[in-house]
Motif scaffolding. Sequence first.
Motif, PDB file in Angstrom:
ATOM      1  N   UNK A   1      48.506  -8.583  51.366  1.00  9.36           N
ATOM      2  CA  UNK A   1      47.692  -7.717  52.003  1.00  9.36           C
ATOM      3  C   UNK A   1      46.817  -8.501  53.124  1.00  9.36           C
ATOM      4  N   UNK A   2      46.795  -9.799  53.066  1.00 10.61           N
ATOM      5  CA  UNK A   2      46.335 -10.568  54.255  1.00 10.61           C
ATOM      6  C   UNK A   2      47.310 -10.375  55.663  1.00 10.61           C
ATOM      7  N   UNK A   3      48.447 -10.309  55.432  1.00 11.75           N
ATOM      8  CA  UNK A   3      49.302  -9.973  56.642  1.00 11.75           C
ATOM      9  C   UNK A   3      49.103  -8.664  57.126  1.00 11.75           C
ATOM     10  N   UNK A   4      48.679  -7.391  56.250  1.00  8.76           N
ATOM     11  CA  UNK A   4      48.241  -6.186  56.930  1.00  8.76           C
ATOM     12  C   UNK A   4      47.112  -6.416  57.565  1.00  8.76           C
ATOM     13  N   UNK A   5      46.308  -7.058  56.680  1.00  7.19           N
ATOM     14  CA  UNK A   5      44.923  -7.274  57.541  1.00  7.19           C
ATOM     15  C   UNK A   5      44.698  -7.806  58.976  1.00  7.19           C
ATOM     16  N   UNK A   6      45.955  -8.925  59.038  1.00  7.33           N
ATOM     17  CA  UNK A   6      45.850  -9.453  60.293  1.00  7.33           C
ATOM     18  C   UNK A   6      46.623  -8.583  61.488  1.00  7.33           C
ATOM     19  N   UNK A   7      47.530  -7.741  61.048  1.00  8.27           N
ATOM     20  CA  UNK A   7      47.936  -6.656  62.062  1.00  8.27           C
ATOM     21  C   UNK A   7      47.011  -5.726  62.528  1.00  8.27           C
ATOM     22  N   UNK A   8      46.236  -5.162  61.323  1.00  2.00           N
ATOM     23  CA  UNK A   8      45.116  -4.243  61.816  1.00  2.00           C
ATOM     24  C   UNK A   8      44.013  -4.811  62.684  1.00  2.00           C
TER      25      UNK A   8
ATOM     26  N   UNK B   1      45.439  -1.745  51.849  1.00  2.00           N
ATOM     27  CA  UNK B   1      46.071  -2.894  52.467  1.00  2.00           C
ATOM     28  C   UNK B   1      47.106  -3.375  51.598  1.00  2.00           C
ATOM     29  N   UNK B   2      46.713  -3.506  50.309  1.00  2.00           N
ATOM     30  CA  UNK B   2      47.503  -4.187  49.172  1.00  2.00           C
ATOM     31  C   UNK B   2      48.736  -3.322  49.023  1.00  2.00           C
ATOM     32  N   UNK B   3      48.635  -1.989  49.011  1.00  2.00           N
ATOM     33  CA  UNK B   3      49.638  -0.939  48.490  1.00  2.00           C
ATOM     34  C   UNK B   3      50.511  -0.930  49.742  1.00  2.00           C
ATOM     35  N   UNK B   4      50.109  -0.750  51.092  1.00  2.00           N
ATOM     36  CA  UNK B   4      51.066  -0.829  52.195  1.00  2.00           C
ATOM     37  C   UNK B   4      51.780  -2.508  52.097  1.00  2.00           C
TER      38      UNK B   4
END
Length: 255
Positions: free
Chosen positions: A33-40, A22-25
């Motif tokens: 990475x928190x934003x990616x986690x919220x999307x997922x 998530x951090x790399x994306x």
Amino acid sequence: MDNLSNMGKKIAQLRKSHGMTQEELGKRLSVSAQAVSKWENSDSLPDLSLIVELAKTFDSTTDYLLGQEGGLATLLPQIRDSFANMSTDEKISFLGEIITVAEPIIPRAEPEPSGHPSLVHIHLGPTGMGLWAKDRLACILTTPFLKEAIETLQENTEFPLNLIPREIVQVLFALLRDMNDLRPDYAIDEKTLRASLQHIANLEQILAECIELGFVDRVRGGYRLNYKADLVVRLLALVHQTTNKHGTINVVIGR
């Protein structure tokens, strides 16, 4: 809304398939990475501009991410346009990926020999034949085409099979399995084989030659064409069909 709620699952699946955290994306998209986690987790959705960037990152489409999927046929116009600007190597690589998706490669039990980083993968089954060697070869043959090729070659054996004694060729065709019956324990009993080849006076000698050449195996229950000879006959039929069938071949020589 259901389609949009599935976007998070698709992002997570695509991210993992590309071996990204998530951090790399997040770094690639300039978000946390928190934003990616919220999307997922479907707690929030990426902005429209980020959806476009996600599609580029994952070699996907925005329609796929948004859940507006109309089937693979809807991608054909885009594929045709892309093919016009692709090199031969890129086309082969793309078709190889299609074959791999359709028929996943079974992991090899033994390590691959050194010096062969992309060995040929061949699938043979009721749906046809697929061949793939990464960056080298991609070929898809349908069952009707293979059957037609075999029938044509049986009726009119030409190069390269005419280099083999006619009696051996007849044995190979007699033992060639039906595409719908590709059992590993396949064999034709001796009585049935002799009945179909009764016109060959020295059948015993021909069978012995076939076994010595490595074409045929004698097993419990009769005789069978080993898998290498089986594939060779089908591939020779393909070559014969594509080079000898009038009006169906387009050859470009040179640049």
